[in-house]
Design a protein around this motif. Structure first.
Motif, PDB file in Angstrom:
ATOM      1  N   SER A 160     -41.070 -33.345 -22.148  1.00  0.00           N
ATOM      2  CA  SER A 160     -41.960 -32.668 -23.095  1.00  0.00           C
ATOM      3  C   SER A 160     -43.438 -32.910 -22.830  1.00  0.00           C
ATOM      4  CB  SER A 160     -41.622 -33.146 -24.511  1.00  0.00           C
ATOM      5  OG  SER A 160     -41.748 -34.555 -24.561  1.00  0.00           O
ATOM      6  N   GLY A 161     -43.767 -33.970 -22.109  1.00  0.00           N
ATOM      7  CA  GLY A 161     -45.161 -34.281 -21.845  1.00  0.00           C
ATOM      8  C   GLY A 161     -45.238 -35.628 -21.173  1.00  0.00           C
ATOM      9  N   CYS A 162     -46.449 -36.116 -20.995  1.00  0.00           N
ATOM     10  CA  CYS A 162     -46.595 -37.342 -20.210  1.00  0.00           C
ATOM     11  C   CYS A 162     -46.187 -38.588 -21.000  1.00  0.00           C
ATOM     12  CB  CYS A 162     -48.008 -37.474 -19.662  1.00  0.00           C
ATOM     13  SG  CYS A 162     -48.058 -38.511 -18.195  1.00  0.00           S
ATOM     14  N   SER A 163     -46.256 -38.548 -22.331  1.00  0.00           N
ATOM     15  CA  SER A 163     -45.776 -39.695 -23.097  1.00  0.00           C
ATOM     16  C   SER A 163     -44.303 -39.914 -22.797  1.00  0.00           C
ATOM     17  CB  SER A 163     -45.936 -39.456 -24.602  1.00  0.00           C
ATOM     18  OG  SER A 163     -47.268 -39.225 -24.934  1.00  0.00           O
ATOM     19  N   ALA A 288     -51.270 -38.475 -15.876  1.00  0.00           N
ATOM     20  CA  ALA A 288     -51.149 -37.356 -16.819  1.00  0.00           C
ATOM     21  C   ALA A 288     -51.903 -36.118 -16.334  1.00  0.00           C
ATOM     22  CB  ALA A 288     -51.638 -37.778 -18.192  1.00  0.00           C
ATOM     23  N   ASP A 315     -48.515 -34.479 -16.280  1.00  0.00           N
ATOM     24  CA  ASP A 315     -48.337 -33.346 -17.179  1.00  0.00           C
ATOM     25  C   ASP A 315     -48.428 -32.032 -16.424  1.00  0.00           C
ATOM     26  OD1 ASP A 315     -47.810 -33.887 -19.900  1.00  0.00           O
ATOM     27  OD2 ASP A 315     -49.788 -34.816 -20.087  1.00  0.00           O
ATOM     28  N   HIS A 317     -48.861 -29.428 -18.575  1.00  0.00           N
ATOM     29  CA  HIS A 317     -49.654 -28.689 -19.560  1.00  0.00           C
ATOM     30  C   HIS A 317     -51.117 -29.138 -19.617  1.00  0.00           C
ATOM     31  CE1 HIS A 317     -47.751 -31.664 -22.731  1.00  0.00           C
ATOM     32  NE2 HIS A 317     -48.809 -32.212 -22.183  1.00  0.00           N
ATOM     33  N   LYS A 318     -51.523 -30.005 -18.712  1.00  0.00           N
ATOM     34  CA  LYS A 318     -52.946 -30.367 -18.670  1.00  0.00           C
ATOM     35  C   LYS A 318     -53.598 -29.700 -17.452  1.00  0.00           C
ATOM     36  CE  LYS A 318     -52.821 -34.574 -21.427  1.00  0.00           C
ATOM     37  NZ  LYS A 318     -52.706 -36.049 -21.404  1.00  0.00           N
ATOM     38  N   TYR A 324     -47.961 -25.603 -23.277  1.00  0.00           N
ATOM     39  CA  TYR A 324     -47.377 -26.808 -23.905  1.00  0.00           C
ATOM     40  C   TYR A 324     -45.908 -26.559 -24.138  1.00  0.00           C
ATOM     41  CZ  TYR A 324     -51.855 -28.987 -24.533  1.00  0.00           C
ATOM     42  OH  TYR A 324     -53.046 -29.602 -24.285  1.00  0.00           O
ATOM     43  N   GLY A 325     -45.033 -27.562 -24.209  1.00  0.00           N
ATOM     44  CA  GLY A 325     -45.253 -28.928 -23.788  1.00  0.00           C
ATOM     45  C   GLY A 325     -44.352 -29.218 -22.604  1.00  0.00           C
ATOM     46  N   GLY A 327     -44.219 -31.940 -19.179  1.00  0.00           N
ATOM     47  CA  GLY A 327     -44.668 -32.973 -18.265  1.00  0.00           C
ATOM     48  C   GLY A 327     -43.525 -33.259 -17.318  1.00  0.00           C
ATOM     49  N   CYS A 328     -43.763 -34.148 -16.386  1.00  0.00           N
ATOM     50  CA  CYS A 328     -42.749 -34.361 -15.355  1.00  0.00           C
ATOM     51  C   CYS A 328     -42.742 -35.832 -14.984  1.00  0.00           C
ATOM     52  CB  CYS A 328     -43.122 -33.506 -14.156  1.00  0.00           C
ATOM     53  SG  CYS A 328     -41.884 -33.486 -12.868  1.00  0.00           S
TER      54      CYS A 328
END
Ligand SMILES: *Cc1c(COP(=O)(O)O)cnc(C)c1O
Length: 505
Positions: A160-163, A288, A315, A317-318, A324-325, A327-328
Motif C-alpha cells: 500500500s505504500g512505503c510504511s 520512499a 513508493d 505513489h511519490k 495512491y496507494g 509502494g514496493c
C-alpha cells in the motif's frame, strides 16, 4: 468426517421469486451515459488543474453535507455524483496541481486514471492463482529488480505504500536473524533476543512505528545523530552498535535513508552496507522517494551501495508519479520473504492445474491476504513512457530543486536552510534582525498565507528548532515559473506580514 444431516423434504424446483436483487444497473445504457460524463469530467479536471487553486478550504455546506447520517434508502447515482462534484471534487489537498510540493505527495498520471478504472473493472484479487494480474505484478517486480541491480533470486511485491514496505522488509529481517521459530513463539519469554534497529535521527517515523507493530517497541529504534548535512554519522552508528552489544542487546538491522523526508539527505549507503556486513546485520534501505533516482544513469551514483541492500522499500505513489496507494518492497533473496510470511491453509493450497495452479502466491510474501491489483498503473506507465521518460522527469525535478536553491541563496530576504541534496528544499523568510521566536512566528504565518491564498502548497518542518517552509519536488507538472512565483510571493508576503506584526495591535 461428521455426519451431515439430510433434510428429508425434497427441495421444490426453484420458484420465480418476486425480485432477486443485484447491484448492477437496471438500465446499462443510462449507466453508460453517466459513466461517459464522469470520464469526461475527470479528464477535464486533470487537464485544467493549473487554472485552479492548489488548495482551498472546505466551505461549511460541504462539511455539513459530509456529516449527514447513514442513508437508509438510496438516491439515483446522478444525484450522488452531483453531490460529489459539488462537495468533494473541488476540495482536494491539491497534490495533482503543478504548485503542490507539500510533504512528499505524488501527482499521478493520466494513464493512472485509466488504469484505476480498469483495476475496478476487473476487480482482481491478486493473492496468487493463475491469473494475468499475477503475471503483471511479477513482471513489474522483475523490472524493479533490474533497475536496482538486484540478483535473479530477489523477489518482492507491491504494497500500500512505503510504511508497509518498510514493515515488510523489517519483518523479513526479523525472521532471517531470529530463525523461523520466532513466528511460532514470538519474541517473548526468557532468553528472547532484545533486538535493536539502527537509523538516523532524520529517519521517517514509520520505522519506529514498524518496530512498535512488530512488538519490539519504539525504543528498539536507535536514532543515531547526523552530520551537519543531515546524513547519518557512521562513526556514532558504530559506537552505538558496540555499546548495545555490550549492554546485551542484539543488533538486527541498519536502515539507510535514500532521501530523508526532512531534507532529502542521502545517507552513505555503501558505508552502511559495509558496516552491516562486518556486523552481520540486515541492511534495509528506506528509499520512499529517493530510491527512484536509480532509474537515471546520471543520478544513480548518488545512491552508490543501494544494490548491496538486503531489502529496499520505495513508493510508486511519490517520485514514480503513480496513483495512491502503492509502494514496493524488494528483498535480495525472495526466500527470506517466504520464510517470514508463508502460511499453509487447506483452503489455499496450490493444485496441479485450474485456477489454483501455483504461480507466485503473493500472500506468502507479505502481510496481506486479499490484495488490490496495485501493479497495473506502474505497468501502464512504464510501458507507455519507457523508463527513460521517468529518468528525464526525475532529473528535471532535481534541476528544479537546485534552481530554487540558487534562487533562494540570491534572495535578499529568503534563506535556504539546508543543502539541496536531491529534490527537497527548506527555506524561510529572514530579512535579518529578528529573534528565533519572531522568525518562527512570521514563517509559520507566511506558510499559511501562501496556502490560503491558493498560491502554492509547500509544507513545513523544523530544522534544529527553526521553522522552515519545505518543498519536495516530485511533481511532473511543475515548471520553473511555478517556483519563481512561489519564491517571489514569499518575498512580498513575508515583508507584508512583518510590517503588520511590527505595528502595535
Ligand atoms: C513518505 C515516506 C515514508 C512513508 O511512506 P508512505 O507511502 O507514506 O507510507 C517513509 N519514508 C520516507 C523517507 C518517506 O518520505
Amino acid at each position: 468426517m461428521p455426519r451431515i444431516r439430510v433434510h428429508n423434504k425434497t427441495p421444490s424446483a426453484p420458484r420465480k421469486v418476486a425480485v432477486e436483487r443485484t447491484l448492477d444497473p437496471e438500465n446499462w445504457e443510462s449507466f453508460r451515459t453517466l459513466a461517459h460524463r464522469v470520464l469526461d469530467d475527470a479528464i477535464d479536471y486533470v487537464r485544467d488543474v493549473r487554472h485552479r487553486k492548489p488548495w482551498q478550504p472546505l466551505p461549511d455546506f460541504a462539511k455539513a453535507s459530509l456529516s449527514a447520517d447513514l442513508p437508509e434508502t438510496g438516491q439515483p447515482l446522478e444525484q450522488v455524483y452531483r453531490e460529489f462534484r459539488q462537495n468533494v471534487m473541488p476540495y482536494p489537498l491539491g497534490n495533482i496541481h503543478p504548485r503542490h510540493w507539500g510533504w512528499v505527495n505524488g501527482t499521478g498520471t493520466p494513464e493512472g486514471l485509466l488504469s484505476e478504472l480498469l483495476v475496478a473493472t476487473m476487480n482482481s484479487n491478486v493473492t496468487g492463482h493463475d491469473q494475468a494480474p499475477v503475471w503483471v505484478e511479477l513482471q513489474v517486480i522483475d523490472w524493479f529488480k533490474k533497475i536496482f541491480r538486484f540478483p535473479a533470486a530477489a523477489g518482492g511485491l507491491v504494497v500500500s505504500g512505503c510504511s508497509m514496505a518498510n514493515l515488510t522488509g523489517l519483518l523479513a529481517a526479523r525472521t532471517y536473524v531470529a530463525g523461523s521459530h520466532v513466528r511460532d513463539r514470538g519474541l517473548t519469554g526468557k532468553g528472547a533476543p532484545k533486538f535493536t534497529v539502527y537509523g538516523s535521527s532524520e529517519g521517517h517515523y514509520c520505522i519506529p512505528r514498524a518496530l512498535d507493530v512488530m512488538g519490539l517497541g519504539r525504543h528498539a529504534y536507535r536514532a543515531v545523530r547526523t552530520r551537519p548535512d543531515f546524513t547519518v554519522d557512521t562513526e556514532a552508528l558504530r559506537l552505538q552498535i558496540a555499546q548495545d552489544r555490550k549492554a546485551g542487546f542484539q543488533p538486527l538491522a541498519i536502515v539507510g535513508n535514500a532521501g530523508t523526508v526532512n531534507t532529502g539527505a542521502l545517507d552513505p549507503l555503501a558505508a552502511l552496507a559495509t558496516i552491516a556486513e562486518r556486523e552481520g546485520l540486515w541492511f534495509h534501505v528506506d528509499g520512499a522517494f529517493g530510491a527512484a533516482v536509480c532509474v537515471s544513469e546520471r543520478l544513480r551514483s548518488r545512491l552508490k551501495g543501494i544494490a548491496r541492500a538486503d531489502s529496499i522499500a520505495f513508493d510508486l505513489h511519490k517520485w514514480l508519479y503513480q496513483p495512491y496507494g502503492a509502494g514496493c518492497v524488494l528483498v535480495r533473496n525472495a526466500d527470506n520473504l517466504r520464510r517470514a510470511f508463508a502460511f499453509d491453509a487447506p483452503y489455499f493450497r496450490p493444485l496441479e492445474g485450474g485456477t489454483s495452479r501455483a504461480v507466485t502466491k503473493f500472500n506468502d510474501l507479505g502481510v496481506e491476504h486479499s490484495r488490490r491489483f496495485r501493479a497495473l498503473s506502474i505497468w501502464f506507465s512504464l510501458k507507455t513512457r519507457g523508463v527513460k521518460t521517468f529518468a528525464r522527469l526525475i532529473e528535471q525535478n532535481v534541476s528544479q530543486a537546485e534552481w530554487l536553491g540558487r534562487r533562494l541563496q540570491h534572495s535578499k530576504t529568503l534563506e535556504l536552510m539546508a543543502p539541496v541534496a536531491l529534490n527537497v528544499v527548506v527555506f524561510r523568510f529572514n530579512p535579518g534582525g529578528l529573534t528565533p521566536d519572531q522568525l518562527n512566528l512570521v514563517n509559520h504565518r507566511l506558510l499559511i498565507e501562501i496556502q490560503n491564498r491558493g498560491i502554492a502548497v509547500p509544507s513545513s518542518t523544523h530544522l534544529n528548532g527553526a521553522f522552515g517552509l519545505r518543498l519536495a519536488v516530485v511533481n511532473h507538472r511543475s515548471r520553473l515559473d511555478d517556483f519563481e512565483l512561489m519564491a517571489a510571493s514569499a518575498e512580498t508576503l513575508g515583508a507584508e506580514l512583518l510590517h503588520k506584526m511590527s505595528k502595535p495591535a
